[in-house]
Design an enzyme around this catalytic site. Structure first.
Site, PDB file in Angstrom:
ATOM      1  CG  LEU A   1      -2.000  -1.167   1.149  1.00  9.72           C
ATOM      2  CD1 LEU A   1      -2.927  -1.110   2.354  1.00  9.72           C
ATOM      3  CD2 LEU A   1      -2.803  -1.188  -0.145  1.00  9.72           C
TER       4      LEU A   1
ATOM      5  CB  ILE B   1       7.525  -7.763  -3.027  1.00 13.32           C
ATOM      6  CG1 ILE B   1       8.026  -6.481  -3.695  1.00 13.32           C
ATOM      7  CG2 ILE B   1       6.060  -8.019  -3.331  1.00 13.32           C
ATOM      8  CD1 ILE B   1       8.118  -6.596  -5.220  1.00 13.32           C
TER       9      ILE B   1
ATOM     10  CB  THR C   1       6.505  -2.287 -19.105  1.00 14.72           C
ATOM     11  OG1 THR C   1       6.266  -1.181 -19.961  1.00 14.72           O
ATOM     12  CG2 THR C   1       7.921  -2.165 -18.558  1.00 14.72           C
ATOM     13  CG  ASP C   2       5.202  -0.917 -24.226  1.00 17.12           C
ATOM     14  OD1 ASP C   2       5.440  -0.356 -23.141  1.00 17.12           O
ATOM     15  OD2 ASP C   2       4.381  -0.467 -25.061  1.00 17.12           O
ATOM     16  CD  GLU C   3       7.494   3.053 -20.245  1.00 15.24           C
ATOM     17  OE1 GLU C   3       8.515   3.519 -19.721  1.00 15.24           O
ATOM     18  OE2 GLU C   3       6.373   3.574 -20.131  1.00 15.24           O
TER      19      GLU C   3
ATOM     20  CE1 TYR D   1       7.769   0.918 -14.334  1.00 17.71           C
ATOM     21  CE2 TYR D   1       7.793   1.586 -16.646  1.00 17.71           C
ATOM     22  CZ  TYR D   1       7.288   0.789 -15.637  1.00 17.71           C
ATOM     23  OH  TYR D   1       6.308  -0.140 -15.920  1.00 17.71           O
TER      24      TYR D   1
ATOM     25  CE  LYS E   1       7.962  -3.759 -14.703  1.00 10.53           C
ATOM     26  NZ  LYS E   1       7.198  -4.465 -13.615  1.00 10.53           N
TER      27      LYS E   1
ATOM     28  CG  ASN F   1      -2.663  -1.969 -19.119  1.00 10.21           C
ATOM     29  OD1 ASN F   1      -3.124  -2.887 -18.465  1.00 10.21           O
ATOM     30  ND2 ASN F   1      -1.761  -2.176 -20.073  1.00 10.21           N
TER      31      ASN F   1
ATOM     32  CG  HIS G   1       8.784  11.987 -23.781  1.00 11.94           C
ATOM     33  ND1 HIS G   1       7.920  13.039 -23.943  1.00 11.94           N
ATOM     34  CD2 HIS G   1       8.009  10.900 -23.612  1.00 11.94           C
ATOM     35  CE1 HIS G   1       6.682  12.603 -23.883  1.00 11.94           C
ATOM     36  NE2 HIS G   1       6.716  11.300 -23.676  1.00 11.94           N
TER      37      HIS G   1
HETATM   38  P1  NAD Z   1       0.402   0.922  -9.839  1.00 17.81           P
HETATM   39  O1  NAD Z   1       1.469   1.912  -9.518  1.00 17.81           O
HETATM   40  O2  NAD Z   1      -0.994   1.398 -10.057  1.00 17.81           O
HETATM   41  O3  NAD Z   1       0.322  -0.166  -8.670  1.00 17.81           O
HETATM   42  C1  NAD Z   1       1.468  -0.728  -8.068  1.00 17.81           C
HETATM   43  C2  NAD Z   1       1.012  -1.517  -6.847  1.00 17.81           C
HETATM   44  O4  NAD Z   1       2.177  -2.138  -6.274  1.00 17.81           O
HETATM   45  C3  NAD Z   1       0.386  -0.654  -5.747  1.00 17.81           C
HETATM   46  O5  NAD Z   1      -0.742  -1.299  -5.219  1.00 17.81           O
HETATM   47  C4  NAD Z   1       1.494  -0.547  -4.699  1.00 17.81           C
HETATM   48  O6  NAD Z   1       1.002  -0.370  -3.393  1.00 17.81           O
HETATM   49  C5  NAD Z   1       2.170  -1.906  -4.876  1.00 17.81           C
HETATM   50  N1  NAD Z   1       3.558  -1.895  -4.402  1.00 17.81           N
HETATM   51  C6  NAD Z   1       4.528  -0.996  -4.721  1.00 17.81           C
HETATM   52  N2  NAD Z   1       5.677  -1.322  -4.087  1.00 17.81           N
HETATM   53  C7  NAD Z   1       5.428  -2.453  -3.384  1.00 17.81           C
HETATM   54  C8  NAD Z   1       6.223  -3.295  -2.559  1.00 17.81           C
HETATM   55  N3  NAD Z   1       7.515  -3.023  -2.316  1.00 17.81           N
HETATM   56  N4  NAD Z   1       5.656  -4.401  -2.003  1.00 17.81           N
HETATM   57  C9  NAD Z   1       4.330  -4.686  -2.232  1.00 17.81           C
HETATM   58  N5  NAD Z   1       3.542  -3.919  -3.002  1.00 17.81           N
HETATM   59  C10 NAD Z   1       4.083  -2.827  -3.575  1.00 17.81           C
HETATM   60  O7  NAD Z   1       0.945   0.110 -11.085  1.00 17.81           O
HETATM   61  P2  NAD Z   1       0.170  -0.455 -12.363  1.00 17.81           P
HETATM   62  O8  NAD Z   1       0.048   0.599 -13.360  1.00 17.81           O
HETATM   63  O9  NAD Z   1      -1.010  -1.197 -11.904  1.00 17.81           O
HETATM   64  O10 NAD Z   1       1.258  -1.487 -12.911  1.00 17.81           O
HETATM   65  C11 NAD Z   1       1.320  -2.801 -12.376  1.00 17.81           C
HETATM   66  C12 NAD Z   1       2.455  -3.551 -13.052  1.00 17.81           C
HETATM   67  O11 NAD Z   1       2.234  -3.598 -14.448  1.00 17.81           O
HETATM   68  C13 NAD Z   1       3.818  -2.889 -12.855  1.00 17.81           C
HETATM   69  O12 NAD Z   1       4.762  -3.910 -12.659  1.00 17.81           O
HETATM   70  C14 NAD Z   1       4.064  -2.158 -14.168  1.00 17.81           C
HETATM   71  O13 NAD Z   1       5.436  -2.090 -14.433  1.00 17.81           O
HETATM   72  C15 NAD Z   1       3.347  -3.073 -15.150  1.00 17.81           C
HETATM   73  N6  NAD Z   1       2.806  -2.431 -16.368  1.00 17.81           N
HETATM   74  C16 NAD Z   1       2.025  -1.318 -16.252  1.00 17.81           C
HETATM   75  C17 NAD Z   1       1.458  -0.784 -17.409  1.00 17.81           C
HETATM   76  C18 NAD Z   1       0.557   0.435 -17.347  1.00 17.81           C
HETATM   77  O14 NAD Z   1       0.188   0.972 -18.376  1.00 17.81           O
HETATM   78  N7  NAD Z   1       0.151   0.900 -16.176  1.00 17.81           N
HETATM   79  C19 NAD Z   1       1.711  -1.363 -18.651  1.00 17.81           C
HETATM   80  C20 NAD Z   1       2.534  -2.490 -18.718  1.00 17.81           C
HETATM   81  C21 NAD Z   1       3.058  -3.016 -17.554  1.00 17.81           C
HETATM   82  O1  DAU Z   2       4.087   1.398 -21.920  1.00 19.94           O
HETATM   83  C1  DAU Z   2       3.755   0.848 -20.684  1.00 19.94           C
HETATM   84  C2  DAU Z   2       3.982   1.872 -19.601  1.00 19.94           C
HETATM   85  O2  DAU Z   2       2.943   2.838 -19.715  1.00 19.94           O
HETATM   86  C3  DAU Z   2       3.994   1.273 -18.211  1.00 19.94           C
HETATM   87  O3  DAU Z   2       5.084   0.393 -18.094  1.00 19.94           O
HETATM   88  C4  DAU Z   2       4.089   2.368 -17.142  1.00 19.94           C
HETATM   89  O4  DAU Z   2       3.993   1.799 -15.844  1.00 19.94           O
HETATM   90  C5  DAU Z   2       2.957   3.347 -17.355  1.00 19.94           C
HETATM   91  O5  DAU Z   2       3.055   4.409 -16.425  1.00 19.94           O
HETATM   92  C6  DAU Z   2       2.968   3.879 -18.772  1.00 19.94           C
HETATM   93  O6  DAU Z   2       4.125   4.719 -18.984  1.00 19.94           O
HETATM   94  P1  DAU Z   2       4.050   6.084 -19.824  1.00 19.94           P
HETATM   95  O7  DAU Z   2       5.177   6.937 -19.412  1.00 19.94           O
HETATM   96  O8  DAU Z   2       3.882   5.793 -21.266  1.00 19.94           O
HETATM   97  O9  DAU Z   2       2.628   6.651 -19.266  1.00 19.94           O
HETATM   98  P2  DAU Z   2       2.184   8.106 -18.800  1.00 19.94           P
HETATM   99  O10 DAU Z   2       0.710   8.040 -18.572  1.00 19.94           O
HETATM  100  O11 DAU Z   2       3.018   8.641 -17.701  1.00 19.94           O
HETATM  101  O12 DAU Z   2       2.458   8.983 -20.088  1.00 19.94           O
HETATM  102  C7  DAU Z   2       1.873   8.671 -21.325  1.00 19.94           C
HETATM  103  C8  DAU Z   2       2.350   9.697 -22.342  1.00 19.94           C
HETATM  104  O13 DAU Z   2       1.782  10.979 -22.011  1.00 19.94           O
HETATM  105  C9  DAU Z   2       3.847   9.902 -22.344  1.00 19.94           C
HETATM  106  O14 DAU Z   2       4.278  10.151 -23.670  1.00 19.94           O
HETATM  107  C10 DAU Z   2       4.061  11.150 -21.495  1.00 19.94           C
HETATM  108  C11 DAU Z   2       2.802  11.955 -21.764  1.00 19.94           C
HETATM  109  N1  DAU Z   2       2.337  12.797 -20.661  1.00 19.94           N
HETATM  110  C12 DAU Z   2       2.157  12.228 -19.435  1.00 19.94           C
HETATM  111  C13 DAU Z   2       1.712  12.983 -18.376  1.00 19.94           C
HETATM  112  C14 DAU Z   2       1.528  12.346 -17.003  1.00 19.94           C
HETATM  113  C15 DAU Z   2       2.036  14.150 -20.885  1.00 19.94           C
HETATM  114  O15 DAU Z   2       2.174  14.643 -21.996  1.00 19.94           O
HETATM  115  N2  DAU Z   2       1.601  14.892 -19.815  1.00 19.94           N
HETATM  116  C16 DAU Z   2       1.423  14.366 -18.574  1.00 19.94           C
HETATM  117  O16 DAU Z   2       1.037  15.123 -17.640  1.00 19.94           O
END
Ligand code: NAD
Ligand code: DAU
Length: 358
Positions: free
Chosen positions: A36, A61, A133-135, A161, A165, A191, A294
């Protein structure tokens, strides 16, 4: 009966995954292990908190002995690691916490399952799945729109980040190669959907536009992301767990590339119409200083998961963004809580004097 030990299940994708599993399978138990952080919110799971098939454990974790004892106690069939620091901008401000959670936390989990599973009896059908992640692949060019990330694209992360990963992915692969640990890695594109913390592009823009605040677009706004509705991602992860070939990496994405400007303008148009509010308009857009390092474009080739497992995204972007906007409009209280920190009190209220789970 399958037991899933899900880490990070109180976050955006993790909580959607908990809901997905509990609503698509009867014969399951889901153990959600989450520390949390600011991104974890038990309100996301209020609807399942009384479900007998669901257990919440408040733990980090990185706590190695706790992870080992949880694996012993619950004997999961599947360990799915969502837990991470996930926001690129925060990683630029403070990289070290990303190394701690994303790299050392992953190693802590890998050690726990290796020690529990790789004895004389072997792992059986058990699996560890790393949600990546694709990143990790770096960036693509806008000038080559027919080039995509494939599973064999070299890892080339740019942000702290994505470096953390990619590093975790290499450890997961190393535990498979060295100890024979049964693993999968999924690498998904961006997502969107319910429960996403409003620091990320889509919920941030919905939140700001509603209150007529500036919409900060980084640089020229022409960076491209490949957007996938979160439920489609959850379905892919569950499919890989149950049917994916052990040891394999699967890319997940929907060929839905959009520029950031397109996303912001789409949100403005949809919100202005729904709320009948002409003040929600493009003049709220502010181009601000670009994100350091970026990445220009992400684009996933999801051919392998489609050919091997029959997975395809089911939610068209137009439907997904409309559903997402509806969810945020219908859940204003949720947004207020996560932005005000009230969810910390919610945790105390729900768990302070209640079940001690382990
Ligand atoms: P999020 O930041 O919304 O959630 C992360 C969760 O992990 C939170 O509930 C946080 O409390 C928990 N957490 C953080 N550190 C922790 C620790 N040390 N021990 C236990 N719990 C911990 O993240 P998300 O966007 O849901 O992403 C989830 C996973 O999917 C991540 O591994 C991210 O790299 C990956 N991912 C995200 C996206 C995206 O678009 N959001 C896309 C591809 C992959
Ligand atoms: O591709 C998967 C990744 O997508 C995940 O692994 C990450 O956890 C997730 O956070 C996400 O990363 P991005 O950096 O792509 O997402 P974000 O929403 O932060 O930004 C999306 C795009 O929008 C990026 O090009 C940056 C831009 N952006 C973002 C914010 C927050 C803006 O232009 N203004 C903003 O205020």
């Amino acid at each position: 009966m399958k037991t899933y030990l899900v880490t990070g299940g109180a976050g955006f994708i993790g909580s959607n995954f908990v809901h997905y599993v509990l609503s698509h399978h009867d014969d399951v138990k889901v153990v959600n292990v989450d520390s949390l952080t600011y991104a974890g919110n038990l309100e996301n799971l209020a609807a399942v908190s009384e479900d007998e098939r669901y257990v919440f454990v408040h733990a980090d974790i990185c706590d190695r002995s706790r992870m080992r004892s949880l694996v012993d106690e619950f004997d999961p069939d599947y360990v799915v690691n969502f837990a991470a620091e996930s926001h690129v901008d925060r990683s630029i401000e403070n990289p070290s916490v990303f190394a701690d959670t994303n790299v050392l936390g992953t190693i802590s989990l890998l050690d726990a399952v290796r020690d529990a599973w790789m004895g004389a009896d072997g792992p059986g059908e058990r699996k560890y799945l790393q949600v990546s992640t694709d990143e990790v692949y770096g960036t693509l060019s806008l000038d080559e729109p027919d080039t995509f990330f494939r599973e064999d694209t070299p890892l080339s992360p740019h942000s702290p980040y994505s470096a953390s990963k990619a590093s975790a992915d290499l450890f997961v692969q190393a535990y498979a190669d060295t100890y024979g640990l049964p693993i999968n890695i999924t690498r998904c594109s961006n997502n969107y959907g319910p429960y996403q913390f409003p620091e990320k592009l889509i919920p941030l823009m919905i939140h700001n536009a509603q209150s007529h605040e500036a919409l900060p677009v980084y640089g020229d706004g022409l960076n491209v992301r490949d957007w996938l509705y979160v439920e489609d991602h959850c379905k892919a992860i569950d499919l890989v767990l149950r049917k994916g070939r052990v040891g394999e990496v699967y890319n997940v994405g929907g060929h839905n590339e959009r520029s950031n400007m397109y996303i912001v303008e789409r949100i403005i148009a949809e919100l202005a119409e729904r709320l009948d509010d002409p003040a929600i308009c493009t003049s709220l857009i502010r181009h601000v200083e670009d994100r350091k390092g970026h990445d220009r474009r992400y684009g996933i080739a999801p051919d392998k998961i489609k050919e091997e497992l029959g997975w395809e995204p089911e939610t068209a972007f137009e439907d997904g963004i409309a559903r997402t906007i509806s969810w945020y409009l219908d859940n204003q209280e949720w947004v207020e809580h996560v932005t005000s920190g009230t969810y910390q009190q919610y945790f105390e209220h729900m768990y302070g004097n209640r079940k001690v789970l382990s």
